[in-house]
Design an enzyme around this catalytic site. Sequence first.
Site, short mmCIF file in Angstrom:
data_model
loop_
_atom_site.label_atom_id
_atom_site.label_comp_id
_atom_site.label_asym_id
_atom_site.label_seq_id
_atom_site.Cartn_x
_atom_site.Cartn_y
_atom_site.Cartn_z
N TYR A 124 0.85 -1.18 0.00
CA TYR A 124 0.00 0.00 0.00
C TYR A 124 0.90 1.24 0.00
CZ TYR A 124 -4.34 -2.53 1.09
OH TYR A 124 -5.43 -3.35 1.06
N LYS A 226 -2.46 -4.14 -8.81
CA LYS A 226 -3.76 -4.72 -8.46
C LYS A 226 -4.79 -3.62 -8.31
CE LYS A 226 -5.89 -7.59 -4.82
NZ LYS A 226 -6.63 -6.59 -4.00
N HIS A 250 -11.38 -5.25 -5.51
CA HIS A 250 -11.10 -5.36 -4.08
C HIS A 250 -12.21 -6.13 -3.35
CE1 HIS A 250 -7.92 -3.62 -1.42
NE2 HIS A 250 -8.74 -4.04 -0.47
#
Length: 350
Positions: A124, A226, A250
């Site tokens: 992240y 992603k 997600h």
Amino acid sequence: MAEALADYEQLSALSPAVHDFVAGGSGAELTLRRNRSAFDAITVTPRILGGVESPDTTTTILGTAAALPVAVAPMAYQRLFHPAGELFLAEAAAKAGIPYIISTLSSVPLEKIAAIAPSWFQLYWLHDRGAVRALIDRATASGCSALMVTADVPVMGRRLRDVRNSFVLPTEVTAANLVDKYTEAHSALNGASAVAAHTAAAFDPTFSWSDLEWVRSVTEIPLLVKGILDPRDALAAIDAGADSVVVSNHGGRQFDGAPASIDALGSVIDAVGNDFPVLLDSGIRGGTDVLKALAIGADAVLVGRPLLWALAAGAAEEALTLLGRELRDAMLLAGCADLAAVADLVTGRS
């Protein structure tokens, strides 16, 4: 004993709040439900008389040999579900011969996980670029063979189940990879999610393509992006140096109203070409789903929630064995000797 991978939710015996933390999506959960309805609508036309006895499910995913075209999706805070948390699921992945993807928000340090399983690291984007660089360096030094940047969480989607439950992490479950554990995740907030408060404190919503180019410049291992749904973003990811993209919404936990990942898969593959690796995430609940994704053109899939349910039931190894059996059964019934034959199947919509 589960008869199907999807059974583990009923066997998991979690508290209502922790169950909701896993099961829930954002907003009205439209995208969450769409992920499943889209898979259910896909048809696959089987082939016959192929003389298949034992289908070959082996493949290579971004240079990582895999016994199944599957990787364990990056999922946070697994010590919520089992005392050993990520270590228990990673060990099961190692025994199953598939990659385990370590989350930035894992509740066990990444070095301990990478020591027991063939691992990738999921990143992240944090406010502190120095902390980002440190995570990349730690992952590489630990032997992680790929870096997966999750790009669809500038902020956490508004997950109403967590808001209604005022969801908070127990003190013993922390973001073990972060030097500053961001105590917001442990501070109860009436009518709010403490986990959302934690990500707001830690994550930088200004993450951009130039930042992704910087990530590419500081690591030589394969880079995946992603959170791709729009083919234009897939092409931009390639331009920024990505070696693969993961088509994902997600799990219905971010923008509520997004298409099902499986519905977006075909247009992304058309844009990037059949030779560029594309993975599929969100909605996989069994071996037939894996076959459907591969028949549409995915090179592999990520499996998430069903393995958290299995982790909570103490059955992670059993669950991955069952998933392999489901995939081989689906391949036999569809007349496929190997994954190349799966990719040649004809799909439609009911």
